[in-house]
Design a protein around this motif. Structure first.
Motif, mmCIF file in Angstrom:
data_model
loop_
_atom_site.group_PDB
_atom_site.id
_atom_site.type_symbol
_atom_site.label_atom_id
_atom_site.label_comp_id
_atom_site.label_asym_id
_atom_site.label_seq_id
_atom_site.Cartn_x
_atom_site.Cartn_y
_atom_site.Cartn_z
ATOM 1 N N VAL A 86 8.215 1.093 -14.636
ATOM 2 C CA VAL A 86 8.105 1.114 -13.183
ATOM 3 C C VAL A 86 6.950 2.014 -12.767
ATOM 4 C CG1 VAL A 86 9.289 1.776 -11.053
ATOM 5 C CG2 VAL A 86 10.539 0.585 -12.856
ATOM 6 N N THR A 87 6.100 1.505 -11.874
ATOM 7 C CA THR A 87 4.928 2.250 -11.435
ATOM 8 C C THR A 87 4.889 2.323 -9.914
ATOM 9 O OG1 THR A 87 3.666 1.519 -13.364
ATOM 10 C CG2 THR A 87 2.408 2.359 -11.488
ATOM 11 N N TYR A 88 4.696 3.539 -9.398
ATOM 12 C CA TYR A 88 4.542 3.732 -7.957
ATOM 13 C C TYR A 88 3.058 3.785 -7.631
ATOM 14 C CZ TYR A 88 4.564 5.933 -3.357
ATOM 15 O OH TYR A 88 4.347 6.204 -2.033
ATOM 16 N N LEU A 89 2.616 2.961 -6.661
ATOM 17 C CA LEU A 89 1.193 2.821 -6.372
ATOM 18 C C LEU A 89 0.725 3.589 -5.142
ATOM 19 C CD1 LEU A 89 0.901 -1.009 -7.016
ATOM 20 C CD2 LEU A 89 0.237 0.840 -8.565
ATOM 21 N N GLY A 90 1.618 3.831 -4.184
ATOM 22 C CA GLY A 90 1.205 4.540 -2.990
ATOM 23 C C GLY A 90 1.985 4.106 -1.769
ATOM 24 N N ALA A 91 1.704 4.747 -0.649
ATOM 25 C CA ALA A 91 2.485 4.529 0.572
ATOM 26 C C ALA A 91 2.173 3.197 1.251
ATOM 27 C CB ALA A 91 2.232 5.673 1.552
ATOM 28 N N ASP A 92 0.995 2.642 1.028
ATOM 29 C CA ASP A 92 0.623 1.367 1.630
ATOM 30 C C ASP A 92 1.491 0.261 1.040
ATOM 31 O OD1 ASP A 92 -0.538 -1.023 2.443
ATOM 32 O OD2 ASP A 92 -2.541 -0.533 1.710
ATOM 33 N N HIS A 93 2.324 -0.363 1.876
ATOM 34 C CA HIS A 93 3.242 -1.386 1.378
ATOM 35 C C HIS A 93 2.520 -2.577 0.747
ATOM 36 C CE1 HIS A 93 6.155 0.660 4.104
ATOM 37 N NE2 HIS A 93 7.016 0.278 3.188
ATOM 38 N N GLY A 94 1.245 -2.782 1.079
ATOM 39 C CA GLY A 94 0.523 -3.928 0.547
ATOM 40 C C GLY A 94 -0.042 -3.749 -0.840
#
Length: 293
Positions: A157-165
């Motif tokens: 699992v990887t978190y990319l950032g606050a931008d939902h897109g």
């Protein structure tokens, strides 16, 4: 609280949705499932899941709801009914779609009181639950961290950032890589087949080339990010001569040359714009203006 104390709802029981629910069950999470065709839940129920009679019941059953349906329109149809209560729910939407759809759905969900994470699954159903299943998430970090113990059971699992897109953008960027690599391999394979060399014989060499080129990416990325493209290895005006050779060889062997002609057309435009003495990543200008500084 133990990681397995988290209750999970899975909405959408296609092959991927079933795989997600099966892994949550195996990890010990109390799992509720719902699907428009209820019979798809039968095996999961036999394995210990609870089948909710309605979408609303499914949402109420768990603090975390994972959605994996056909498209974003289906998401809105399912949750837009007047009797569906989203307030206080955390939705993790793993449905494929565009970045614009992800952002719009996030705004819609949050306006109805839900916490929302968008995601993308870079794996086939049998890989779910293994390290090979790469699952991307974007949205508020706090919501991601709250449910990470449960989400971690699905794979890498990887978190990319606050931008939902971002998850959707990474998804299509990955597809661009996949198809480009496969098409390049098919081009080379067609050339070798024309000379009597089978695909299996060529594949190890092609893989070696692909791995070698992948090793260039960090250095090329630094050039793109800086907006400076010194010819440390080869200038574009040198590369374009090899592109012409690939086109000529393909045509001589009776192999479709559309792909190498497209590549050369990009390079020709860049050279005409004065970039012939720079390195290959300068072609980013042909795809989109990079951000610099």
């Amino acid at each position: 609280m133990n990681a397995t104390d988290t209750s999970v709802t899975v909405i959408g029981l296609g092959l991927m949705g079933q795989a997600l629910a099966r892994v949550f069950l195996k990890a010990g999470h109390p799992t509720t499932v719902w699907n428009r065709t209820a019979a798809k839940a039968d095996q999961l129920v036999a394995d210990g899941a609870r089948s909710a009679p309605t979408v609303g019941d499914a949402l109420k059953a768990s603090s975390l709801t994972v959605v994996c349906v056909t498209d974003y329109q289906a998401v809105h149809e399912l949750f837009g009914a007047s009797d569906v209560e989203l307030d206080g729910t955390t939705l993790v939407n793993l449905t494929s779609g565009s970045s614009a759809q992800a952002r719009e759905t996030a705004r819609w969900a949050e306006s109805h009181g839900a916490r929302y994470l968008d995601g993308a699954i870079m794996a086939v159903p049998p890989a779910i639950g293994t390290a090979e299943a790469v699952i991307l998430h974007s949205g508020p970090r706090a919501d991601f961290e709250t449910h990470r113990p449960a989400l971690d059971s699905l794979g890498t699992v990887t978190y990319l950032g606050a931008d939902h897109g971002l998850a959707s953008l990474y998804d299509v960027a990955g597809l661009a890589m996949m198809w480009s690599v496969l098409n390049a391999w098919l081009q080379g394979t067609a050339l070798l087949l024309a000379a009597g060399v089978d695909a299996a014989t060529y594949a190890p060499f092609a893989r070696q080339i692909a791995v070698g080129v992948a090793g260039w990416l960090p250095g090329y990325a630094r050039q793109v990010d800086s907006g400076s493209f010194p010819a440390e290895v080869s200038a574009l005006e040198t590369d374009v001569r090899a592109m012409a050779h690939l086109i000529e060889e393909s045509e001589a062997m009776g192999v479709n040359a559309e792909l190498p002609r497209l590549i050369k057309a990009l390079a020709d435009r860049s050279i005409a714009a004065g970039h012939g003495g720079e390195q290959y990543p300068v072609l980013i200008e042909e795809f989109g203006k990079p951000r610099t500084g």
